[in-house]
Write a protein that holds these residues in place. Sequence first.
Motif, PDB file in Angstrom:
ATOM      1  N   LEU A 141       3.577 -14.702   2.958  1.00 12.85           N
ATOM      2  CA  LEU A 141       3.241 -13.288   2.806  1.00 12.85           C
ATOM      3  C   LEU A 141       2.726 -12.704   4.119  1.00 12.85           C
ATOM      4  O   LEU A 141       3.015 -11.547   4.452  1.00 12.85           O
ATOM      5  CB  LEU A 141       2.214 -13.116   1.694  1.00 12.85           C
ATOM      6  N   GLN A 142       1.965 -13.472   4.859  1.00 12.24           N
ATOM      7  CA  GLN A 142       1.506 -13.017   6.168  1.00 12.24           C
ATOM      8  C   GLN A 142       2.692 -12.820   7.110  1.00 12.24           C
ATOM      9  O   GLN A 142       2.732 -11.843   7.869  1.00 12.24           O
ATOM     10  CB  GLN A 142       0.515 -14.022   6.754  1.00 12.24           C
ATOM     11  N   TYR A 143       3.646 -13.723   7.041  1.00 13.97           N
ATOM     12  CA  TYR A 143       4.858 -13.592   7.856  1.00 13.97           C
ATOM     13  C   TYR A 143       5.624 -12.329   7.479  1.00 13.97           C
ATOM     14  O   TYR A 143       6.099 -11.584   8.348  1.00 13.97           O
ATOM     15  CB  TYR A 143       5.735 -14.824   7.656  1.00 13.97           C
ATOM     16  N   LEU A 144       5.730 -12.081   6.182  1.00  7.45           N
ATOM     17  CA  LEU A 144       6.415 -10.886   5.679  1.00  7.45           C
ATOM     18  C   LEU A 144       5.824  -9.624   6.279  1.00  7.45           C
ATOM     19  O   LEU A 144       6.562  -8.737   6.747  1.00  7.45           O
ATOM     20  CB  LEU A 144       6.304 -10.843   4.156  1.00  7.45           C
ATOM     21  N   ILE A 145       4.498  -9.532   6.271  1.00 11.50           N
ATOM     22  CA  ILE A 145       3.815  -8.319   6.714  1.00 11.50           C
ATOM     23  C   ILE A 145       3.760  -8.221   8.234  1.00 11.50           C
ATOM     24  O   ILE A 145       4.098  -7.178   8.812  1.00 11.50           O
ATOM     25  CB  ILE A 145       2.399  -8.284   6.117  1.00 11.50           C
ATOM     26  N   GLU A 146       3.352  -9.283   8.882  1.00 10.60           N
ATOM     27  CA  GLU A 146       3.151  -9.239  10.334  1.00 10.60           C
ATOM     28  C   GLU A 146       4.461  -9.077  11.098  1.00 10.60           C
ATOM     29  O   GLU A 146       4.459  -8.565  12.224  1.00 10.60           O
ATOM     30  CB  GLU A 146       2.424 -10.501  10.788  1.00 10.60           C
ATOM     31  N   ASN A 147       5.572  -9.461  10.498  1.00  7.02           N
ATOM     32  CA  ASN A 147       6.870  -9.335  11.160  1.00  7.02           C
ATOM     33  C   ASN A 147       7.711  -8.201  10.587  1.00  7.02           C
ATOM     34  O   ASN A 147       8.909  -8.123  10.874  1.00  7.02           O
ATOM     35  CB  ASN A 147       7.636 -10.660  11.068  1.00  7.02           C
ATOM     36  N   SER A 148       7.082  -7.346   9.782  1.00  9.15           N
ATOM     37  CA  SER A 148       7.734  -6.132   9.274  1.00  9.15           C
ATOM     38  C   SER A 148       9.077  -6.430   8.621  1.00  9.15           C
ATOM     39  O   SER A 148      10.102  -5.818   8.950  1.00  9.15           O
ATOM     40  CB  SER A 148       7.907  -5.121  10.416  1.00  9.15           C
ATOM     41  N   LYS A 149       9.067  -7.361   7.671  1.00 14.04           N
ATOM     42  CA  LYS A 149      10.303  -7.746   6.998  1.00 14.04           C
ATOM     43  C   LYS A 149      10.673  -6.802   5.851  1.00 14.04           C
ATOM     44  O   LYS A 149      11.737  -6.949   5.261  1.00 14.04           O
ATOM     45  CB  LYS A 149      10.180  -9.176   6.487  1.00 14.04           C
ATOM     46  N   GLY A 150       9.774  -5.887   5.494  1.00 14.29           N
ATOM     47  CA  GLY A 150      10.132  -4.864   4.517  1.00 14.29           C
ATOM     48  C   GLY A 150       9.647  -5.121   3.111  1.00 14.29           C
ATOM     49  O   GLY A 150       8.717  -4.495   2.637  1.00 14.29           O
ATOM     50  N   ALA A 151      10.284  -6.050   2.415  1.00 21.49           N
ATOM     51  CA  ALA A 151       9.950  -6.275   1.003  1.00 21.49           C
ATOM     52  C   ALA A 151       9.874  -7.763   0.704  1.00 21.49           C
ATOM     53  O   ALA A 151      10.639  -8.566   1.246  1.00 21.49           O
ATOM     54  CB  ALA A 151      10.980  -5.613   0.099  1.00 21.49           C
ATOM     55  N   GLY A 152       8.939  -8.116  -0.185  1.00 19.60           N
ATOM     56  CA  GLY A 152       8.765  -9.511  -0.562  1.00 19.60           C
ATOM     57  C   GLY A 152       8.523  -9.654  -2.045  1.00 19.60           C
ATOM     58  O   GLY A 152       8.289  -8.674  -2.767  1.00 19.60           O
ATOM     59  N   LEU A 153       8.556 -10.893  -2.492  1.00 17.79           N
ATOM     60  CA  LEU A 153       8.422 -11.217  -3.915  1.00 17.79           C
ATOM     61  C   LEU A 153       7.482 -12.405  -4.065  1.00 17.79           C
ATOM     62  O   LEU A 153       7.635 -13.417  -3.378  1.00 17.79           O
ATOM     63  CB  LEU A 153       9.797 -11.553  -4.491  1.00 17.79           C
ATOM     64  N   LEU A 154       6.505 -12.270  -4.971  1.00 18.13           N
ATOM     65  CA  LEU A 154       5.586 -13.367  -5.302  1.00 18.13           C
ATOM     66  C   LEU A 154       5.671 -13.604  -6.800  1.00 18.13           C
ATOM     67  O   LEU A 154       5.305 -12.732  -7.588  1.00 18.13           O
ATOM     68  CB  LEU A 154       4.156 -13.021  -4.887  1.00 18.13           C
ATOM     69  N   VAL A 155       6.145 -14.783  -7.181  1.00 18.24           N
ATOM     70  CA  VAL A 155       6.385 -15.094  -8.590  1.00 18.24           C
ATOM     71  C   VAL A 155       5.627 -16.362  -8.969  1.00 18.24           C
ATOM     72  O   VAL A 155       5.552 -17.317  -8.191  1.00 18.24           O
ATOM     73  CB  VAL A 155       7.896 -15.284  -8.861  1.00 18.24           C
TER      74      VAL A 155
END
Length: 275
Positions: A35-49
């Motif tokens: 999740l940190q990678y998702l945000i810090e690298n501006s990947k756009g959208a993520g999913l946590l299930v």
Amino acid sequence: MYQSYWNLQSGPFEEKMEATFFYESHPHQAGLLKLQYLIENSKGAGLLVGGSGIGKSYLCHVLKSQLADVNQPFVHLVFPQLSPIELISYLAVELGAEEANIEPSAPGKDRIIRALHRQLLLLCEQGRKPVIVIDEAHLIVDQRIFETLHQLLNFQQTSEIDFTLLLVGDQLLLSHLQRSAQLDDRIAVRCLLKPFSIEDTRGYVEHRLEVAGRNEPIFEEDGFQTLFELTQGNPRKINRLCDLALLVGYADELPLISSDILGAVAEELVTSIPD
């Protein structure tokens, strides 16, 4: 009630969103890093299930506590059963738009969309990259919400706007996304949060006790195997079982919590008491 008996400074197994109690188990730490990678690298959208009680909302809280100021506002929506226009209005206000200028019941969906767009532009002009978390997303029954979220991501197609959208929910969320192929295709990072192993179960309990002020053992050695078998490594179940076990230990003036005590407490938790 039992804290002084066990030499604890606070309740170790209470359902509180305190980041200090976060235990870096392998699945939870791996999920946090993704999740940190998702945000810090501006990947756009993520999913946590993950399953119920596995720690999804808690992980989001820990994530928020570790992010830089540039990732504010951090909008955490925990009641997603809204209409599309209500969702847009809520996000606009939480991101800083003037609430007086946004009235979801009034006509003019385009006006509210423009307000949200302007607020995202303003934040990005200030050097901010906000985070939007849609929690309990598996409870969304209006498929138009997923279409709205996909359209929201279209704002990212301009270089002026940068934010992260994170969808959080149980396995049912995956089937919802399958019916919204365009949104599903935009998910850049996917995290599956799994239960604790027996090693992590023990580590989790000992960590929580240590944070609460207890450095000496409370549970007998064979108790951790029993605890794992009874809870299947689910953090919420572990909290409830350990909390009640400490209460029983206090009431019975026990020196340690045994496997038998855990079994008896677990049976009490699931047994219906007749009238």
